[in-house]
Design a protein around this motif. Structure first.
Motif, PDB file in Angstrom:
ATOM      1  N   VAL A   1       0.837  -1.198   0.000  1.00  0.00           N
ATOM      2  CA  VAL A   1       0.000   0.000   0.000  1.00  0.00           C
ATOM      3  C   VAL A   1       0.876   1.254   0.000  1.00  0.00           C
ATOM      4  N   GLU A   2       1.998   1.189   0.695  1.00  0.00           N
ATOM      5  CA  GLU A   2       2.893   2.334   0.747  1.00  0.00           C
ATOM      6  C   GLU A   2       3.438   2.695  -0.636  1.00  0.00           C
ATOM      7  N   GLU A   3       3.623   1.689  -1.480  1.00  0.00           N
ATOM      8  CA  GLU A   3       4.161   1.951  -2.811  1.00  0.00           C
ATOM      9  C   GLU A   3       3.124   2.568  -3.745  1.00  0.00           C
ATOM     10  N   ILE A   4       1.885   2.118  -3.649  1.00  0.00           N
ATOM     11  CA  ILE A   4       0.875   2.619  -4.588  1.00  0.00           C
ATOM     12  C   ILE A   4       0.197   3.895  -4.101  1.00  0.00           C
ATOM     13  N   LEU A   5       0.195   4.111  -2.783  1.00  0.00           N
ATOM     14  CA  LEU A   5      -0.471   5.300  -2.226  1.00  0.00           C
ATOM     15  C   LEU A   5       0.422   5.956  -1.164  1.00  0.00           C
ATOM     16  N   PRO A   6       1.590   6.453  -1.547  1.00  0.00           N
ATOM     17  CA  PRO A   6       2.514   6.998  -0.548  1.00  0.00           C
ATOM     18  C   PRO A   6       1.975   8.213   0.198  1.00  0.00           C
ATOM     19  N   ALA A   7       1.309   9.122  -0.502  1.00  0.00           N
ATOM     20  CA  ALA A   7       0.802  10.332   0.158  1.00  0.00           C
ATOM     21  C   ALA A   7      -0.301   9.981   1.150  1.00  0.00           C
ATOM     22  N   GLU A   8      -1.169   9.071   0.767  1.00  0.00           N
ATOM     23  CA  GLU A   8      -2.278   8.676   1.644  1.00  0.00           C
ATOM     24  C   GLU A   8      -1.749   7.925   2.873  1.00  0.00           C
ATOM     25  N   CYS A   9      -0.725   7.103   2.675  1.00  0.00           N
ATOM     26  CA  CYS A   9      -0.137   6.386   3.811  1.00  0.00           C
ATOM     27  C   CYS A   9       0.557   7.347   4.768  1.00  0.00           C
ATOM     28  N   GLN A  10       1.206   8.358   4.211  1.00  0.00           N
ATOM     29  CA  GLN A  10       1.850   9.360   5.063  1.00  0.00           C
ATOM     30  C   GLN A  10       0.800  10.118   5.879  1.00  0.00           C
ATOM     31  N   ARG A  11      -0.296  10.478   5.234  1.00  0.00           N
ATOM     32  CA  ARG A  11      -1.373  11.157   5.957  1.00  0.00           C
ATOM     33  C   ARG A  11      -1.917  10.267   7.070  1.00  0.00           C
TER      34      ARG A  11
END
Length: 236
Positions: free
Chosen positions: A211-221
């Protein structure tokens, strides 16, 4: 149509929204992450079994989003016990997600069962047994709250009197309770974060995708949102 007018209760509770900003951010970040992660996998699949697996995972993910949306609405309206039943549901989904994170092949077994057969193999009692050896810490958090909100929000019990009695008399219908509102909202945020985290582990195991690879900004949030609620509450 509604039996009760909740407008005054909602207005009273919404005055407290500023003190719940970190919790509301957790809920928004969790919903966004789940929704986008599932939509990322919404692609044509030639294998019907693989597509059915995707639909089963989506059902669980979107149930999380709908549970938290419904719980928020019920809390705002002053239906505390009914909201608590959804917190219980979230915990059970989280426990199931933990199982799929270590046994992703079982999503196919789970979706093929119904009723008591499904409960016997994948209900909380079975999950406690299967998860404790490898995921005891994550399991303990969700299981503790599952038991709490089963007693408080799902089964008729003396515990739920706190949500129906104002110290002098029983209350019928929605009612304002600032302390219970804030406490339950904070529990909702913590539970939702942990459930979303468990769903992320299951997602990676099932789809073989980070998930971190495909949605990095969302995971950071999502991670920053946790930082906003993980500190101990200030003493009053």
């Amino acid at each position: 149509m509604s039996i009760f007018d909740t407008s005054s209760v909602e207005a009273g509770h919404r005055r407290l929204a500023s003190s719940l900003s970190p919790q509301l951010e957790v809920l928004a970040a969790s919903e966004e992450l789940i929704r986008k992660a599932l939509l990322f996998q919404d692609v044509p699949r030639g294998d019907q079994q693989n597509h059915a697996d995707y639909l089963a995972v989506s059902q669980l993910g979107f149930r999380v989003a709908n549970d938290l949306g419904a719980a928020m609405k019920l809390l705002d309206c002053g239906y505390f016990v009914q909201a608590a039943s959804l917190l219980r549901d979230l915990c059970e989904i989280g426990m199931l997600a933990l199982h799929f994170s270590i046994a992703p092949q079982d999503i196919r077994v789970w979706r093929s069962l119904n009723g008591q057969d499904q409960s016997n193999k994948f209900g909380p009692k079975a999950l406690r047994k299967s998860l404790r050896p490898t995921l005891n810490e994550k399991l303990s958090y969700l299981d503790q709250r599952f038991r709490l909100f089963s007693d408080y929000g799902t089964h008729p019990s003396a515990t739920s009197i706190i949500a129906h009695h104002d110290g002098e008399r029983f209350q019928t219908g929605p009612h304002l309770n600032e302390g219970l509102y804030l406490t339950t909202y904070r529990e909702l945020a913590h539970i939702t974060w942990h459930v979303t985290d468990a769903c992320g582990d299951a997602y990676c195991a099932i789809f073989q995708t980070s998930v971190e690879e495909i949605l990095p900004a969302e995971c950071q949030r999502f991670q920053l949102a946790w930082n906003g609620i993980s500190a101990p509450e200030p003493q009053r």
